[in-house]
Write a protein that holds these residues in place. Structure first.
Motif, mmCIF file in Angstrom:
data_model
loop_
_atom_site.group_PDB
_atom_site.id
_atom_site.type_symbol
_atom_site.label_atom_id
_atom_site.label_comp_id
_atom_site.label_asym_id
_atom_site.label_seq_id
_atom_site.Cartn_x
_atom_site.Cartn_y
_atom_site.Cartn_z
ATOM 1 N N PHE A 85 0.907 -1.170 0.595
ATOM 2 C CA PHE A 85 0.073 0.049 -0.062
ATOM 3 C C PHE A 85 0.991 1.399 -0.180
ATOM 4 C CE2 PHE A 85 -3.842 -2.356 1.899
ATOM 5 C CZ PHE A 85 -4.198 -3.655 1.017
ATOM 6 N N VAL A 86 1.883 1.144 0.183
ATOM 7 C CA VAL A 86 2.822 2.184 -0.170
ATOM 8 C C VAL A 86 3.244 2.309 -1.637
ATOM 9 C CG1 VAL A 86 5.113 3.310 -0.086
ATOM 10 C CG2 VAL A 86 4.240 2.431 1.956
ATOM 11 N N LYS A 87 4.025 1.242 -2.451
ATOM 12 C CA LYS A 87 4.600 0.758 -3.570
ATOM 13 C C LYS A 87 3.405 1.130 -4.716
ATOM 14 C CE LYS A 87 7.651 -1.302 -5.393
ATOM 15 N NZ LYS A 87 8.474 -2.416 -5.553
ATOM 16 N N GLY A 88 1.501 0.702 -4.426
ATOM 17 C CA GLY A 88 0.592 1.328 -5.505
ATOM 18 C C GLY A 88 0.333 2.216 -5.299
ATOM 19 N N PRO A 89 0.362 3.078 -4.281
ATOM 20 C CA PRO A 89 -0.600 4.589 -4.743
ATOM 21 C C PRO A 89 1.013 5.669 -4.990
ATOM 22 C CG PRO A 89 -0.618 4.066 -2.478
ATOM 23 C CD PRO A 89 -0.191 2.937 -3.211
ATOM 24 N N ALA A 90 2.227 5.071 -4.651
ATOM 25 C CA ALA A 90 3.202 6.180 -5.268
ATOM 26 C C ALA A 90 3.317 5.934 -6.898
ATOM 27 C CB ALA A 90 4.384 5.059 -4.193
ATOM 28 N N SER A 91 2.495 4.537 -7.029
ATOM 29 C CA SER A 91 3.132 4.477 -8.954
ATOM 30 C C SER A 91 1.583 5.047 -9.346
ATOM 31 C CB SER A 91 3.408 3.211 -8.910
ATOM 32 O OG SER A 91 1.918 3.072 -8.710
ATOM 33 N N PRO A 113 -5.868 3.025 -0.053
ATOM 34 C CA PRO A 113 -4.680 2.218 0.236
ATOM 35 C C PRO A 113 -3.187 3.013 1.042
ATOM 36 C CG PRO A 113 -4.356 3.311 -2.043
ATOM 37 C CD PRO A 113 -5.893 3.829 -1.482
ATOM 38 N N ILE A 114 -3.643 4.168 1.297
ATOM 39 C CA ILE A 114 -2.178 4.730 2.129
ATOM 40 C C ILE A 114 -2.489 4.128 3.806
ATOM 41 C CG2 ILE A 114 -1.115 7.508 2.380
ATOM 42 C CD1 ILE A 114 -1.413 7.677 -0.139
ATOM 43 N N THR A 115 -4.650 4.718 4.031
ATOM 44 C CA THR A 115 -4.721 4.702 5.075
ATOM 45 C C THR A 115 -5.037 3.241 4.789
ATOM 46 O OG1 THR A 115 -7.466 4.708 3.992
ATOM 47 C CG2 THR A 115 -5.777 6.523 4.993
ATOM 48 N N SER A 116 -4.684 2.427 4.811
ATOM 49 C CA SER A 116 -4.925 0.483 4.937
ATOM 50 C C SER A 116 -3.541 0.539 5.443
ATOM 51 C CB SER A 116 -5.386 0.015 3.848
ATOM 52 O OG SER A 116 -7.099 0.277 3.237
#
Length: 473
Positions: free
Chosen positions: A142-148, A335-338
């Protein structure tokens, strides 16, 4: 859209009918004081309003799971609709309700402590480590997903966005739950819901064709069916939205904020069914947006065309600029909040394991910083690999929690069949998957299926006939 609409209706009816049955079997006590009241500490044990608790629970368990998982699961065709619908009702509702309510009944304890009470100290020690590993994997996913996605929107490098998100994680993980999570997360939850139902409206009124159930479509429609069989891959690929062990790590967070046991069904089962509807919508959108299932596969096979790319192009095309901003914001915020609640759960799991009081900021920092260091290192690993291990670990967690819930009910002298059924099925799934998967042991399919079924039968027989489970732990 007939098949999709039928599945949505079944999910809603499932919440009211089967959710009520599960609640009745558990046996709530509306006069019993909950940990939010008896252990109120102003940090983790804080009574919150029902509406806030529901939206926070929904946001915590959702993240990218019912979106990325549904997009990937859509590659197999309408069979994904069936797994989301019936997996959510007969697996997800049971798993999420019991993981939350057992935490309430056990003073708001983390899931490894509860599992250990009913499956033994050996399992408890294993689950302490396993839960923290899963939660760190969730944080990385949930870091890599929103970062992309943010890189696509802003042009700022994904590496920079990862650092920014981790800085936010440190803040959100440390402060009392009602100061940040309790105030703004319900808004993010609403945003995610508006995004999903906006896409649902676009499917209804725009010119998209969703595959219906038929003899020709209820089969493996993956472009490479021999390498990617429906069982067990679909049941691991689509976890959030059907059944997900990650939810069991999140439920104790809200179990520490619920003021009445009667709210358990609304929060835990309600959030699970809502997530199932989100997954159905994204699976349907994915199957139809590119012109069909094979076209979805072709689009995702191109270099750089991952699930984040699919989310971005679908939202901006189907909802326009304003809707696209709202939708992508939901897909980034969720995702960030999860992720931050995953690290919060990891902190609490470690604290529960070693009886470390969390009222002091320094003690919270000492537990959290090492977790972030490990997670930052893992962000260098290929996202697809992290996702596959997360998916399997996720379902292993769900399987163990279901068996622990069954033991709890057996000790209470109550019905257990409705827990044994999903527990045995998921046992077959996780054993078969790790044997047959490329990231597992790469064993022959026939052998893997046979071993998976055999292990499930043995565990079920052990549960049904051993008297040891009736002893007080």
């Amino acid at each position: 859209m007939i098949s999709l609409l039928i599945c949505v209706v079944i999910l809603v009816v499932g919440y009211f009918v089967y959710g009520t049955y599960v609640e009745k079997q558990f046996g709530i006590d509306t006069n019993r004081k909950t940990p939010a009241i008896t252990k109120q500490d102003g940090v983790d044990f804080v009574p919150l309003k029902l509406g806030k608790i529901f939206l926070i629970q929904f946001l915590n368990i959702a993240g990218l799971g019912p979106i990325f998982g549904a997009i990937s699961g859509a590659l197999w065709g309408p069979v994904a609709f069936l797994w989301i619908t019936f997996g959510c009702i007969f697996g997800g509702i049971v798993h999420d309700y019991f993981s939350g309510m057992l935490s309430i009944r056990h003073g708001g304890q983390s899931i490894p402590e509860i599992v250990g009470k009913y499956l033994g100290n050996g399992v408890k020690h294993f689950m302490r480590i396993f839960a923290v590993v899963l939660l760190v994997l969730v944080g990385v996913v949930f870091v890599k997903g929103p970062a992309s996605i943010l890189q696509e929107l802003t042009g700022v490098s994904a590496a920079t966005m990862v650092i920014v998100i981790f800085l936010y994680y440190i803040l959100a993980t440390m402060i009392p739950i009602d100061k940040l999570i309790g105030k703004i997360y319900p808004l993010f939850g609403l945003c995610l819901l508006l995004m999903a139902f906006g896409l649902f409206g676009a499917l209804l009124f725009q010119d998209y064709t969703i595959p219906e159930f038929s003899i020709s479509t209820l089969r493996n429609l993956h472009s490479n069916p021999d390498t990617f069989p429906v069982f067990p891959l679909v049941f691991v690929t689509i976890a959030c939205g059907a059944i997900s062990g990650f939810h069991a790590t999140q439920s104790p967070l809200m179990a520490r904020c619920i003021s009445n046991e009667a709210d358990g069904k609304k929060v835990f089962a309600g959030a699970m069914v809502t997530e199932g509807i989100i997954a159905l919508i994204w699976a349907a959108v994915s199957m139809s947006f590119f012109g069909g299932i094979s076209q979805l596969g072709e689009a995702m096979a191109q270099d750089g065309h991952n699930a984040a790319w699919v989310v971005n192009i679908i939202c901006n095309t189907m909802l326009g600029k304003l809707g696209g901003i709202l939708a992508v914001f939901g897909v980034v915020a969720a995702p960030i909040t999860s992720g931050d609640t995953a690290f919060r759960s990891a902190r609490l799991t470690i604290a529960d394991s070693f009886n470390i009081n969390q009222s002091k900021l320094l003690k919270r920092l000492l537990l959290t910083i090492p977790l972030f260091v490990i997670a930052i290192i893992l962000t260098k690993v290929d996202f697809a690999i992290i996702w596959r291990y997360f998916g399997w670990s996720n379902q292993v967690m769900a399987t163990i929690v279901l068996w622990a819930s069954a033991v709890y009910m057996k000790k209470q002298g109550k019905k257990t069949w409705f827990i044994i059924f999903p527990a045995a099925f998921m046992t077959t799934v996780v054993v078969t998957y790790i044997l047959v998967a490329p990231e597992g042991f790469k064993v022959n399919y026939t052998i893997s299926y046979s071993v998976g079924i055999l292990v499930s039968l043995l565990v079920t027989i052990w549960f049904l006939y051993t008297k040891k489970l009736l002893r007080t732990t």
